[in-house]
Write a protein that holds these residues in place. Sequence first.
Motif, mmCIF file in Angstrom:
data_model
loop_
_atom_site.group_PDB
_atom_site.id
_atom_site.type_symbol
_atom_site.label_atom_id
_atom_site.label_comp_id
_atom_site.label_asym_id
_atom_site.label_seq_id
_atom_site.Cartn_x
_atom_site.Cartn_y
_atom_site.Cartn_z
ATOM 1 N N LEU A 1 0.817 -1.204 0.000
ATOM 2 C CA LEU A 1 0.000 0.000 0.000
ATOM 3 C C LEU A 1 0.858 1.264 0.000
ATOM 4 C CD1 LEU A 1 -2.795 -1.050 2.531
ATOM 5 C CD2 LEU A 1 -3.017 -0.799 0.052
ATOM 6 N N TYR A 2 1.979 1.224 0.719
ATOM 7 C CA TYR A 2 2.886 2.371 0.705
ATOM 8 C C TYR A 2 3.375 2.647 -0.715
ATOM 9 C CZ TYR A 2 3.569 3.200 5.745
ATOM 10 O OH TYR A 2 3.413 3.554 7.067
ATOM 11 N N GLU A 3 3.728 1.604 -1.424
ATOM 12 C CA GLU A 3 4.187 1.784 -2.810
ATOM 13 C C GLU A 3 3.082 2.363 -3.679
ATOM 14 O OE1 GLU A 3 7.643 -1.109 -4.094
ATOM 15 O OE2 GLU A 3 5.882 -2.273 -3.494
ATOM 16 N N GLN A 4 1.844 1.895 -3.452
ATOM 17 C CA GLN A 4 0.710 2.415 -4.217
ATOM 18 C C GLN A 4 0.471 3.894 -3.916
ATOM 19 O OE1 GLN A 4 -1.231 0.434 -6.537
ATOM 20 N NE2 GLN A 4 0.632 -0.758 -6.191
ATOM 21 N N LEU A 5 0.741 4.293 -2.690
ATOM 22 C CA LEU A 5 0.543 5.683 -2.275
ATOM 23 C C LEU A 5 1.733 6.574 -2.619
ATOM 24 C CD1 LEU A 5 -1.023 4.999 1.238
ATOM 25 C CD2 LEU A 5 -2.209 6.035 -0.711
ATOM 26 N N GLY A 6 2.810 5.967 -3.117
ATOM 27 C CA GLY A 6 4.007 6.733 -3.440
ATOM 28 C C GLY A 6 4.824 7.105 -2.230
ATOM 29 N N VAL A 7 4.680 6.332 -1.143
ATOM 30 C CA VAL A 7 5.431 6.593 0.080
ATOM 31 C C VAL A 7 6.770 5.875 0.013
ATOM 32 C CG1 VAL A 7 5.467 6.254 2.588
ATOM 33 C CG2 VAL A 7 3.326 6.858 1.432
ATOM 34 N N PHE A 8 7.826 6.559 0.434
ATOM 35 C CA PHE A 8 9.140 5.937 0.449
ATOM 36 C C PHE A 8 9.155 4.797 1.468
ATOM 37 C CE2 PHE A 8 10.305 10.306 -0.912
ATOM 38 C CZ PHE A 8 10.870 9.974 -2.135
ATOM 39 N N ILE A 9 9.650 3.639 1.060
ATOM 40 C CA ILE A 9 9.681 2.500 1.966
ATOM 41 C C ILE A 9 11.111 2.120 2.348
ATOM 42 C CG2 ILE A 9 7.498 1.564 1.121
ATOM 43 C CD1 ILE A 9 9.076 -0.451 -0.542
ATOM 44 N N GLU A 10 12.099 2.906 1.878
ATOM 45 C CA GLU A 10 13.477 2.635 2.260
ATOM 46 C C GLU A 10 13.721 3.114 3.691
ATOM 47 O OE1 GLU A 10 12.611 4.331 -0.389
ATOM 48 O OE2 GLU A 10 13.173 3.104 -2.119
ATOM 49 N N LYS A 11 14.425 2.317 4.455
ATOM 50 C CA LYS A 11 14.671 2.660 5.852
ATOM 51 C C LYS A 11 15.438 3.967 5.993
ATOM 52 C CE LYS A 11 14.612 -2.062 7.659
ATOM 53 N NZ LYS A 11 15.395 -3.118 8.348
#
Length: 250
Positions: free
Chosen positions: A188-198
């Motif tokens: 869902l983060y990827e779909q929202l364009g949210v950075f998922i890298e630590k």
Amino acid sequence: MSILRISRIRYPDHPGEATVNLEEALSIWSALGNKLETGLLHYTFGTFNAMNNDMESSMLHYQEAYSIFESLGDPKLIALGKYGLGFGYVCSFKPDKAEPFLEAALPAFIKFDMKREIGLARHVHADCALLRKDYSESFQRYKIALKACIQAKDHGQAVTELFGMAMSMAGKAFFRDALMLHGLIMFLYEQLGVFIEKEVWPDFWVHCVEQTIEKAKIEMGEELARQFEEEGILIGFEKAVEYALEFEID
């Protein structure tokens, strides 16, 4: 600039450029003697630096913002200043210092029906318990925060509440449930364009992930952990919310 707008600011990919812009704006408003805009910029600067793990500077800006908000006497701004200090202390790994500020901010947010701020304050309140590894308490607090975000129709923040709940589940050794939720959250983060890298998360959040989700993956093994995460993606957001709200941790 309103409180609502200030709470929705998104920071650019280049922190150096953002810092220069914030410093320039702060200098202008300070020179003009506009206390409201100066206070809001200190608050924004505090949040920006906290997200970039510069906690010494962050706390100085948050403290200055709170001082200015108190001098203006606006209860909404004062509550915002208290929330900022609470968030800053959480990012500084000081949950015991954070809690009183967050608990003091919440009544005003509720009184003035500041739905987004209610969700954020409840979220950071849950972060306090998560940092202390009180996973039963953090789970219950994230559940309350999730309900607040759903009420505010803030689905992006709701996904982050699910993340907190997943970490709490993992902390209590509900590894399968935690990893299923985590798989959906990352999707869902990827779909929202949210950075998922630590690298772009606050240090305290990375620490909590390592203490919970990463340990769950080690316990389950790479293949099984990936299988659970893939299964979680198929659940979807709405059913995941229902599942999380019905889930109980002793």
